[in-house]
Design a protein around this motif. Sequence first.
Motif, PDB file in Angstrom:
ATOM      1  N   CYS A 102       0.853  -1.226  -0.115  1.00 24.81           N
ATOM      2  CA  CYS A 102      -0.022   0.075   0.198  1.00 24.81           C
ATOM      3  C   CYS A 102       0.886   1.260  -0.102  1.00 24.81           C
ATOM      4  CB  CYS A 102      -0.897  -0.044   1.376  1.00 24.81           C
ATOM      5  SG  CYS A 102      -2.110  -1.280   1.474  1.00 24.81           S
ATOM      6  N   GLU A 103       2.196   1.212   0.349  1.00 25.57           N
ATOM      7  CA  GLU A 103       2.968   2.511   0.442  1.00 25.57           C
ATOM      8  C   GLU A 103       3.944   2.602  -0.550  1.00 25.57           C
ATOM      9  OE1 GLU A 103       1.756   4.397   2.677  1.00 25.57           O
ATOM     10  OE2 GLU A 103       0.469   3.159   3.878  1.00 25.57           O
ATOM     11  N   PRO A 106       2.556   0.729  -5.073  1.00 28.12           N
ATOM     12  CA  PRO A 106       1.562   1.168  -5.946  1.00 28.12           C
ATOM     13  C   PRO A 106       1.939   2.532  -6.668  1.00 28.12           C
ATOM     14  CG  PRO A 106       0.622   0.786  -3.824  1.00 28.12           C
ATOM     15  CD  PRO A 106       2.055   0.578  -3.628  1.00 28.12           C
ATOM     16  N   LEU A 107       3.130   3.076  -6.063  1.00 31.81           N
ATOM     17  CA  LEU A 107       3.786   4.433  -6.792  1.00 31.81           C
ATOM     18  C   LEU A 107       4.691   4.319  -7.860  1.00 31.81           C
ATOM     19  CD1 LEU A 107       4.253   6.066  -3.288  1.00 31.81           C
ATOM     20  CD2 LEU A 107       2.658   6.934  -4.915  1.00 31.81           C
ATOM     21  N   ARG A 111       1.462   1.687 -14.904  1.00 32.67           N
ATOM     22  CA  ARG A 111       0.593   2.663 -15.311  1.00 32.67           C
ATOM     23  C   ARG A 111       0.939   3.916 -14.574  1.00 32.67           C
ATOM     24  NH1 ARG A 111      -2.295   0.036 -11.339  1.00 32.67           N
ATOM     25  NH2 ARG A 111      -3.433   1.377 -10.072  1.00 32.67           N
ATOM     26  N   VAL A 112       1.653   3.821 -13.635  1.00 34.49           N
ATOM     27  CA  VAL A 112       1.854   5.253 -12.894  1.00 34.49           C
ATOM     28  C   VAL A 112       3.205   6.024 -13.539  1.00 34.49           C
ATOM     29  CG1 VAL A 112       2.639   6.259 -10.629  1.00 34.49           C
ATOM     30  CG2 VAL A 112       0.615   4.715 -10.625  1.00 34.49           C
ATOM     31  N   TYR A 115       2.194   7.318 -16.456  1.00 37.03           N
ATOM     32  CA  TYR A 115       1.280   8.785 -16.502  1.00 37.03           C
ATOM     33  C   TYR A 115       2.182   9.971 -16.058  1.00 37.03           C
ATOM     34  CZ  TYR A 115      -2.354  11.909 -14.840  1.00 37.03           C
ATOM     35  OH  TYR A 115      -3.068  13.220 -14.789  1.00 37.03           O
ATOM     36  N   LEU A 116       3.301   9.496 -15.563  1.00 36.27           N
ATOM     37  CA  LEU A 116       4.327  10.599 -15.096  1.00 36.27           C
ATOM     38  C   LEU A 116       5.046  11.013 -16.577  1.00 36.27           C
ATOM     39  CD1 LEU A 116       6.490   9.153 -12.026  1.00 36.27           C
ATOM     40  CD2 LEU A 116       4.865  11.108 -11.950  1.00 36.27           C
ATOM     41  N   LEU A 120       2.610  14.174 -17.332  1.00 37.20           N
ATOM     42  CA  LEU A 120       3.212  15.132 -16.568  1.00 37.20           C
ATOM     43  C   LEU A 120       4.709  15.535 -17.095  1.00 37.20           C
ATOM     44  CD1 LEU A 120       2.248  13.880 -12.888  1.00 37.20           C
ATOM     45  CD2 LEU A 120       1.265  15.810 -14.173  1.00 37.20           C
ATOM     46  N   VAL A 122       7.332  14.349 -17.370  1.00 36.35           N
ATOM     47  CA  VAL A 122       8.662  13.956 -16.398  1.00 36.35           C
ATOM     48  C   VAL A 122       9.593  13.300 -17.440  1.00 36.35           C
ATOM     49  CG1 VAL A 122       9.366  12.625 -14.464  1.00 36.35           C
ATOM     50  CG2 VAL A 122       7.211  13.927 -14.594  1.00 36.35           C
ATOM     51  N   ALA A 126      14.112  12.054 -13.740  1.00 37.37           N
ATOM     52  CA  ALA A 126      13.127  12.366 -12.624  1.00 37.37           C
ATOM     53  C   ALA A 126      12.227  11.408 -12.331  1.00 37.37           C
ATOM     54  CB  ALA A 126      12.434  13.483 -12.933  1.00 37.37           C
ATOM     55  N   ALA A 129      14.308   8.883 -10.175  1.00 32.60           N
ATOM     56  CA  ALA A 129      14.411   9.461  -8.864  1.00 32.60           C
ATOM     57  C   ALA A 129      13.027   9.262  -8.340  1.00 32.60           C
ATOM     58  CB  ALA A 129      14.767  11.017  -9.024  1.00 32.60           C
ATOM     59  N   TRP A 130      12.059   9.543  -8.867  1.00 31.23           N
ATOM     60  CA  TRP A 130      10.705   9.047  -8.245  1.00 31.23           C
ATOM     61  C   TRP A 130      10.724   7.700  -7.718  1.00 31.23           C
ATOM     62  CZ3 TRP A 130       5.688  10.937  -7.446  1.00 31.23           C
ATOM     63  CH2 TRP A 130       4.601  10.127  -7.599  1.00 31.23           C
ATOM     64  N   HIS A 133      13.046   6.802  -4.965  1.00 34.64           N
ATOM     65  CA  HIS A 133      12.648   7.593  -3.549  1.00 34.64           C
ATOM     66  C   HIS A 133      11.658   7.132  -2.760  1.00 34.64           C
ATOM     67  CE1 HIS A 133      11.319  10.686  -0.835  1.00 34.64           C
ATOM     68  NE2 HIS A 133       9.845  10.442  -1.153  1.00 34.64           N
ATOM     69  N   TRP A 134      10.487   6.409  -3.774  1.00 32.27           N
ATOM     70  CA  TRP A 134       9.541   5.735  -2.790  1.00 32.27           C
ATOM     71  C   TRP A 134      10.156   4.303  -2.424  1.00 32.27           C
ATOM     72  CZ3 TRP A 134       6.531   8.971  -1.143  1.00 32.27           C
ATOM     73  CH2 TRP A 134       6.188  10.221  -1.803  1.00 32.27           C
TER      74      TRP A 134
END
Lengths: 213, 213
Positions: A102-103, A106-107, A111-112, A115-116, A120, A122, A126, A129-130, A133-134
């Motif tokens: 859950c933390e 998913p990030l 598909r996420v 989308y970035l 967005l 991105v 970057a 890095a996202w 990071h998570w």
Amino acid sequence: MKLYNYFRSSASFRVRIALELKGLAYDYVPVHLVKGEHKQPQYAAMSPSLLVPALQLDTGEHLGQSMAIIEYLDETHPQPPLLPRDPLARARVRALAQLIACEIHPLNNLRVLKYLVRDLKVEEEAKNAWYRHWVRDGLEAFERELAQLPAGTYCFGDTPTLADCCLVPQIFNGRRFDVDFDGLPRTMAAFDACMALPAFQRAQPSSCPDAEG
Amino acid sequence: MKLYNYFRSSASFRVRIALELKGLAYDYVPVHLVKGEHKQPQYAAMSPSLLVPALQLDTGEHLGQSMAIIEYLDETHPQPPLLPRDPLARARVRALAQLIACEIHPLNNLRVLKYLVRDLKVEEEAKNAWYRHWVRDGLEAFERELAQLPAGTYCFGDTPTLADCCLVPQIFNGRRFDVDFDGLPRTMAAFDACMALPAFQRAQPSSCPDAEG
């Protein structure tokens, strides 16, 4: 049983581990996420949420969501157990699993990331890095939670649990993006202990029939 | 019991609903996320992952992760049950809950929105579009899953379950960002049925002691 899944999908990998730990035979049906096979009508009829994995039971019923599938397998095939018996211990194991499912995960799923990049705008670096990071942030939290639990071979105690089914695929995913795993001694010791087991070896992406280089 | 939580936190709201449905008394301890109170040493000692909610049991033990807490409450206070007894039905309810807790909510919580703005320099409108995209996309998947289940008053059957504990806070969150809920008849009927119950009313953000306008 038939498992509709993708070699690189973290959620699919969790279920493969559970099936292997329980010694349950299953047919492996590949669903190529990058080619969009999960969005085809035939798959959508079985998994309306268009997600992998989906477990088809011998009765023809389909189950989705990896943690729900693993708990179903644990309830219907109790040996070896993937959750302790004591309610407080069960809550600890489920919380560790959810800290990943859950933390962190998913990030970072496909598909996420799409989308970035697409919506967005991105840049590649970057986006990476996202991702890192998570994973790093989440695993540091995971490590702090483990540090409050009694020492054990695996995430919780001396047998693999639902928490290990979730941890191992997350480490594999993190490696693909060069996440730094330093300073996570309990987490990485649990990972290494898991990977010494044939069940985890057999479930890993490189062992899958649809594996790509 | 003490529930450390924040009025607007979706995960906190899930646990408040479960406590109210089971008629369990608890002390409400506010943790102001926007002011960063979850990162203070006192809270970190109790919840090393720095997340709300945390449930402190009368024995002094702390539990984290909302779905794990709710399953703990269901195992230790079985009436009224928040999961059916049949393994397949339990898997269906857990999968619905996880469709929200693993696919929608993680993309939209405060720390993720902050990362979009601070690190990826995403503008306000693009941030809000991201938010709405994941809620709408996830709820459409949720609706398609519901459409394959027998009709019922709530998400699964005629009593509220873990799935409703997760759905209702997600709808509240979506409303704050003007998500379009059209074309989701089963989902919104379950939401309306829940909100007709005093337990859900008492658990909602505006009923919390730390509620802000």
